[in-house]
Design an enzyme around this catalytic site. Structure first.
Site, PDB file in Angstrom:
ATOM      1  N   ASP A   1     106.315  49.470  82.473  1.00  7.05           N
ATOM      2  CA  ASP A   1     107.215  48.394  82.902  1.00  7.05           C
ATOM      3  C   ASP A   1     107.780  47.574  81.738  1.00  7.05           C
ATOM      4  OD1 ASP A   1     106.725  49.212  85.495  1.00  7.05           O
ATOM      5  OD2 ASP A   1     105.165  47.714  85.838  1.00  7.05           O
ATOM      6  N   GLU A   2     108.046  48.223  80.623  1.00  7.87           N
ATOM      7  CA  GLU A   2     108.614  47.524  79.463  1.00  7.87           C
ATOM      8  C   GLU A   2     110.121  47.342  79.597  1.00  7.87           C
ATOM      9  OE1 GLU A   2     106.982  50.439  79.233  1.00  7.87           O
ATOM     10  OE2 GLU A   2     105.210  50.216  77.973  1.00  7.87           O
ATOM     11  N   GLY A   3     110.695  47.962  80.644  1.00  3.19           N
ATOM     12  CA  GLY A   3     112.149  47.925  80.796  1.00  3.19           C
ATOM     13  C   GLY A   3     112.795  49.200  80.258  1.00  3.19           C
ATOM     14  N   LYS A   4     112.070  50.312  80.359  1.00  2.00           N
ATOM     15  CA  LYS A   4     112.594  51.594  79.865  1.00  2.00           C
ATOM     16  C   LYS A   4     113.839  52.014  80.639  1.00  2.00           C
ATOM     17  CE  LYS A   4     108.635  53.446  80.885  1.00  2.00           C
ATOM     18  NZ  LYS A   4     107.854  52.254  81.219  1.00  2.00           N
TER      19      LYS A   4
ATOM     20  N   GLY B   1     108.219  53.201  88.222  1.00  2.00           N
ATOM     21  CA  GLY B   1     109.146  52.389  88.997  1.00  2.00           C
ATOM     22  C   GLY B   1     110.140  51.797  88.027  1.00  2.00           C
ATOM     23  N   HIS B   2     111.361  52.297  88.065  1.00  2.00           N
ATOM     24  CA  HIS B   2     112.372  51.860  87.110  1.00  2.00           C
ATOM     25  C   HIS B   2     113.455  51.075  87.829  1.00  2.00           C
ATOM     26  CE1 HIS B   2     110.412  54.352  84.313  1.00  2.00           C
ATOM     27  NE2 HIS B   2     110.869  55.488  84.760  1.00  2.00           N
ATOM     28  N   THR B   3     113.857  49.985  87.217  1.00  5.11           N
ATOM     29  CA  THR B   3     114.913  49.177  87.807  1.00  5.11           C
ATOM     30  C   THR B   3     116.148  49.270  86.930  1.00  5.11           C
ATOM     31  OG1 THR B   3     113.140  47.678  88.374  1.00  5.11           O
ATOM     32  CG2 THR B   3     115.380  46.894  88.780  1.00  5.11           C
TER      33      THR B   3
ATOM     34  N   GLN C   1     105.755  55.312  82.243  1.00  9.47           N
ATOM     35  CA  GLN C   1     104.506  54.648  81.833  1.00  9.47           C
ATOM     36  C   GLN C   1     104.586  54.166  80.382  1.00  9.47           C
ATOM     37  OE1 GLN C   1     103.881  57.935  83.761  1.00  9.47           O
ATOM     38  NE2 GLN C   1     104.322  56.523  85.400  1.00  9.47           N
TER      39      GLN C   1
ATOM     40  N   THR D   1      96.912  56.639  83.007  1.00  8.16           N
ATOM     41  CA  THR D   1      97.516  57.593  83.916  1.00  8.16           C
ATOM     42  C   THR D   1      97.109  58.992  83.450  1.00  8.16           C
ATOM     43  OG1 THR D   1      99.547  58.146  85.101  1.00  8.16           O
ATOM     44  CG2 THR D   1      99.741  57.814  82.701  1.00  8.16           C
TER      45      THR D   1
ATOM     46  N   THR E   1     105.979  44.849  92.853  1.00  7.66           N
ATOM     47  CA  THR E   1     107.152  45.092  93.694  1.00  7.66           C
ATOM     48  C   THR E   1     106.749  45.444  95.123  1.00  7.66           C
ATOM     49  OG1 THR E   1     107.168  47.112  92.411  1.00  7.66           O
ATOM     50  CG2 THR E   1     109.103  45.720  92.232  1.00  7.66           C
ATOM     51  N   VAL E   2     105.628  46.125  95.280  1.00 10.78           N
ATOM     52  CA  VAL E   2     105.222  46.551  96.618  1.00 10.78           C
ATOM     53  C   VAL E   2     104.337  45.500  97.281  1.00 10.78           C
ATOM     54  CG1 VAL E   2     104.099  48.377  97.952  1.00 10.78           C
ATOM     55  CG2 VAL E   2     105.321  48.938  95.845  1.00 10.78           C
ATOM     56  N   THR E   3     103.322  45.042  96.549  1.00 14.01           N
ATOM     57  CA  THR E   3     102.317  44.170  97.163  1.00 14.01           C
ATOM     58  C   THR E   3     102.612  42.686  96.970  1.00 14.01           C
ATOM     59  OG1 THR E   3     101.072  44.237  95.116  1.00 14.01           O
ATOM     60  CG2 THR E   3     100.478  45.854  96.790  1.00 14.01           C
TER      61      THR E   3
ATOM     62  N   VAL F   1     118.072  40.676  76.840  1.00 15.83           N
ATOM     63  CA  VAL F   1     118.023  39.221  77.081  1.00 15.83           C
ATOM     64  C   VAL F   1     118.218  38.919  78.570  1.00 15.83           C
ATOM     65  CG1 VAL F   1     118.743  38.640  74.741  1.00 15.83           C
ATOM     66  CG2 VAL F   1     120.486  38.941  76.507  1.00 15.83           C
TER      67      VAL F   1
HETATM   68  P1  GDP Z   1     110.270  50.438  83.395  1.00 17.02           P
HETATM   69  O1  GDP Z   1     109.202  50.916  84.314  1.00 17.02           O
HETATM   70  O2  GDP Z   1     109.846  50.429  81.974  1.00 17.02           O
HETATM   71  O3  GDP Z   1     111.567  51.161  83.573  1.00 17.02           O
HETATM   72  O4  GDP Z   1     110.530  48.918  83.759  1.00 17.02           O
HETATM   73  P2  GDP Z   1     110.646  48.266  85.218  1.00 17.02           P
HETATM   74  O5  GDP Z   1     112.023  48.470  85.714  1.00 17.02           O
HETATM   75  O6  GDP Z   1     109.517  48.697  86.087  1.00 17.02           O
HETATM   76  O7  GDP Z   1     110.345  46.749  84.894  1.00 17.02           O
HETATM   77  C1  GDP Z   1     111.135  45.981  84.081  1.00 17.02           C
HETATM   78  C2  GDP Z   1     111.684  44.770  84.875  1.00 17.02           C
HETATM   79  O8  GDP Z   1     112.209  43.823  83.991  1.00 17.02           O
HETATM   80  C3  GDP Z   1     112.817  45.132  85.809  1.00 17.02           C
HETATM   81  O9  GDP Z   1     112.827  44.271  86.896  1.00 17.02           O
HETATM   82  C4  GDP Z   1     114.050  44.910  84.937  1.00 17.02           C
HETATM   83  O10 GDP Z   1     115.227  44.649  85.669  1.00 17.02           O
HETATM   84  C5  GDP Z   1     113.625  43.710  84.149  1.00 17.02           C
HETATM   85  N1  GDP Z   1     114.151  43.627  82.785  1.00 17.02           N
HETATM   86  C6  GDP Z   1     114.370  44.645  81.909  1.00 17.02           C
HETATM   87  N2  GDP Z   1     114.781  44.150  80.712  1.00 17.02           N
HETATM   88  C7  GDP Z   1     114.793  42.790  80.849  1.00 17.02           C
HETATM   89  C8  GDP Z   1     115.088  41.714  79.952  1.00 17.02           C
HETATM   90  O11 GDP Z   1     115.418  41.888  78.782  1.00 17.02           O
HETATM   91  N3  GDP Z   1     114.974  40.450  80.461  1.00 17.02           N
HETATM   92  C9  GDP Z   1     114.594  40.214  81.747  1.00 17.02           C
HETATM   93  N4  GDP Z   1     114.510  38.942  82.156  1.00 17.02           N
HETATM   94  N5  GDP Z   1     114.301  41.202  82.603  1.00 17.02           N
HETATM   95  C10 GDP Z   1     114.390  42.469  82.157  1.00 17.02           C
HETATM   96  P1  IMO Z   2     106.555  52.787  84.724  1.00 20.73           P
HETATM   97  O1  IMO Z   2     107.205  54.109  84.451  1.00 20.73           O
HETATM   98  C1  IMO Z   2     102.952  50.344  84.961  1.00 20.73           C
HETATM   99  C2  IMO Z   2      99.207  52.455  85.952  1.00 20.73           C
HETATM  100  C3  IMO Z   2      98.556  52.114  87.274  1.00 20.73           C
HETATM  101  C4  IMO Z   2      97.103  52.370  86.944  1.00 20.73           C
HETATM  102  C5  IMO Z   2      97.167  53.585  86.007  1.00 20.73           C
HETATM  103  C6  IMO Z   2      96.920  54.916  86.698  1.00 20.73           C
HETATM  104  O2  IMO Z   2     107.213  52.014  85.801  1.00 20.73           O
HETATM  105  O3  IMO Z   2     106.366  52.033  83.460  1.00 20.73           O
HETATM  106  P2  IMO Z   2      98.390  56.442  88.305  1.00 20.73           P
HETATM  107  O4  IMO Z   2      98.942  56.164  89.671  1.00 20.73           O
HETATM  108  O5  IMO Z   2      99.401  56.800  87.296  1.00 20.73           O
HETATM  109  O6  IMO Z   2      97.261  57.432  88.345  1.00 20.73           O
HETATM  110  O7  IMO Z   2      97.729  55.029  87.858  1.00 20.73           O
HETATM  111  O8  IMO Z   2      98.469  53.565  85.451  1.00 20.73           O
HETATM  112  N1  IMO Z   2     100.621  52.866  86.034  1.00 20.73           N
HETATM  113  C7  IMO Z   2     101.661  52.105  85.680  1.00 20.73           C
HETATM  114  N2  IMO Z   2     101.718  50.813  85.261  1.00 20.73           N
HETATM  115  N3  IMO Z   2     104.078  51.077  85.007  1.00 20.73           N
HETATM  116  C8  IMO Z   2     104.039  52.373  85.395  1.00 20.73           C
HETATM  117  O9  IMO Z   2     105.111  53.191  85.339  1.00 20.73           O
HETATM  118  C9  IMO Z   2     102.798  52.922  85.789  1.00 20.73           C
HETATM  119  N4  IMO Z   2     102.421  54.145  86.236  1.00 20.73           N
HETATM  120  C10 IMO Z   2     101.090  54.085  86.370  1.00 20.73           C
HETATM  121  O10 IMO Z   2      98.790  50.768  87.629  1.00 20.73           O
HETATM  122  O11 IMO Z   2      96.566  51.307  86.197  1.00 20.73           O
HETATM  123 MG    MG Z   3     108.213  50.312  86.002  1.00 22.42          MG
END
Ligand code: GDP
Ligand code: IMO
Ligand code: MG
Length: 458
Positions: free
Chosen positions: A12-15, A39-41, A234, A249, A326-328, A444
């Site tokens: 969830d780094e914002g990939k 889960g990518h947004t 991840q 994972t 996002t889910v819970t 940003v």
């Molecule tokens: P991913 O799993 O690495 O693709 O990242 P996620 O989409 O799960 O989570 C990143 C969240 O941060 C999403 O809700 C994005 O819309 C949001 N996001 C991404 N980059 C930024 C940023 O620079 N600033 C802010 N405020 N939100 C961001």
């Molecule tokens: P994105 O691509 C954040 C975490 C789970 C759990 C561990 C193992 O959105 O960055 P799994 O279901 O893969 O066997 O769970 O890894 N986890 C994530 N955490 N972002 C993800 O994906 C994740 N995918 C798995 O929370 O700790």
């Molecule tokens: Mg994610």
């Protein structure tokens, strides 16, 4: 020229957003590991797209490929395609015939194993999508692959071997009668029902021209001059080999897996750019230690962990960053940037550059800290120890930066890098120095227009 995107922390780094930004210069976006645990947004024109399985590039109209290193749940795949179509998009998705299939029993077994582990404080807090059990079956040579869905005879043979074993695992090892799961998925352990449903997915995949020999397909596209993005899911700290085992994972988000998980050689990845995605602070869904954690979240932060005295900062970051599941809707754990984790990630994947997201979220704090190093047994460590138990013993040693003001980030993004507040630029320069790779992009805000591209890559 290729671009590989790798999460450098805990996911969830914002990939997804960064893949989307660079996707404008790409033709094909390929996922090489993971499944619908991701889960990518992606935010485009104020519209938010949430994808778990399909590569983020699909929103842009890139060809999206699920590589052989992925585990694919066909139910999720077709749900996501339908949702995008309903929203007026026409995603072009290909799936590697060598990719493994997540079956309903994998999800059920994932849930049961987590419950059992919870009794011993060992649960990883998985997403419950059946990821671990599917990769187990891949390694155990009893998996079902996408190619098998296309061949009803082979599919039946695979299921006839695997299903009785799964049933025995459930009933004899875990002591759970199959009927107990009828409300979840009545047919999860029934060969005929599984065969009917999954051979139909095979027919649909074939009808829509989706199955590919991934390596051959990508090599051909490269030879024709296409630009490829490899989209990691991840992050490095939850990589099966390089992460905080066992709270990880079951695949490798690190860049090396982009070769194995697509069928292209390591040289293809190594000749291109490897972009590490960094969130300006840490957020964590799941259990296990976190040396720079702020505040604590009951049920996730281990006993004695976290910093209850800093729960106001934790609350601030959580609110500003929307750090809720996002889910819970559960609060996520948050912490200061962990720099030893970043050095480890940069080495494991060979980052040629980094993108730092969420600079806006930290705005408004008087001070921003980073865990610069760890102290362990009286020694200073600059990178992560090899075991998670040793990591739990690490005390982070902090450096403090002056905070930066909350500004009109849209205007900053429109003006470019130099418009970023000075103290935030000092923070970015520090990160680049420590990971030994330049800043290629800065996030940003969540939107496509809120990412400042310093280096055009494709
Ligand atoms: P991913 O799993 O690495 O693709 O990242 P996620 O989409 O799960 O989570 C990143 C969240 O941060 C999403 O809700 C994005 O819309 C949001 N996001 C991404 N980059 C930024 C940023 O620079 N600033 C802010 N405020 N939100 C961001
Ligand atoms: P994105 O691509 C954040 C975490 C789970 C759990 C561990 C193992 O959105 O960055 P799994 O279901 O893969 O066997 O769970 O890894 N986890 C994530 N955490 N972002 C993800 O994906 C994740 N995918 C798995 O929370 O700790
Ligand atoms: Mg994610």
């Amino acid at each position: 020229m290729t671009l590989t995107i790798v999460g450098s922390q805990l996911g969830d780094e914002g990939k997804g957003g960064i893949v989307d930004v660079y996707g404008s210069g790409a033709d094909v976006v390929v996922r090489y590991q993971g499944g619908d645990n991701a889960g990518h947004t992606v935010v485009q024109d104020g519209q938010e797209y949430k994808l778990s399985l399909i590569p983020s590039g699909a929103v842009r109209g890139n060809v999206g490929v699920l590589g052989n290193g992925c585990v694919v749940n066909p139910r999720t795949l077709f749900d996501e395609i339908s949702t995008l179509r309903e929203r007026g998009l026409d995603p072009d998705v290909r799936v590697a015939e060598r990719a493994h299939v997540i079956l309903p029993y994998h999800r059920i077994l994932d849930g049961i194993e987590e419950e059992r582990k919870a009794e011993e404080d060992l649960s990883a807090g998985t997403t419950g999508r059946g990821i671990g059990p599917t990769y187990e079956d891949r390694a155990g040579r009893r998996g079902v692959r996408i190619g098998d869905l296309l061949d009803p005879g082979t599919l039946r043979a695979r299921l006839e071997y695997a299903v009785p074993q799964k049933r025995a695992l459930l009933e004899d090892v875990y002591g759970v009668p199959v009927e107990d799961h009828d409300d979840v998925d009545a047919d999860a352990f029934d060969v005929d029902a599984l065969h009917a449903e999954f051979s139909e997915y095979g027919e649909r995949l074939a009808r829509e021209g989706m199955p590919v020999n991934c390596g051959a397909f990508l090599a051909e596209r490269r030879a024709a001059g296409d630009r490829l993005v490899f989209e990691g899911a991840q992050g490095t700290a939850i990589d099966l080999d390089h992460g905080i085992y066992p709270y990880v994972t079951s695949s490798n988000p690190t860049a090396g897996a982009a070769a194995v998980g697509t069928g292209l050689g390591p040289g293809v990845i190594g000749d291109g750019e490897v972009l590490g995605i960094v969130k300006a602070y840490l957020s964590r869904v799941g259990t296990g230690p976190l040396p720079t954690e702020l505040g604590r979240v009951d049920g996730q932060t281990p006993a004695g962990g976290g910093r209850p005295d800093a729960s106001d900062v934790a609350e601030y970051v959580r609110e500003e960053g929307g750090e809720y599941g996002t889910v819970t809707g559960r609060p996520r754990r948050v912490g200061w940037l962990d720099v030893p984790m970043l050095r480890h990630a940069a080495r494991a994947s060979g980052f040629t550059g980094v993108a730092v997201n969420h600079i806006d979220v930290l705005a408004g704090l008087d001070q921003v800290k980073v865990g610069h190093a760890y102290e362990l047994d009286g020694e200073e460590l600059e990178t992560m120890p090899t075991t998670t138990e040793r990591w739990a013993d690490c005390e982070a040693t902090f450096r403090t930066f002056d905070g930066w003001p909350d500004v009109d980030w849209g205007a900053v993004a429109a003006s470019g890098y130099d418009a970023i507040p000075e103290n935030a630029r000092a923070y970015l320069a520090y990160i680049a120095e420590e990971v030994g790779a330049p800043i290629y992009a800065v996030g940003v805000g969540p939107g496509r227009e809120q990412t400042i591209v310093v280096e055009e890559l494709l």
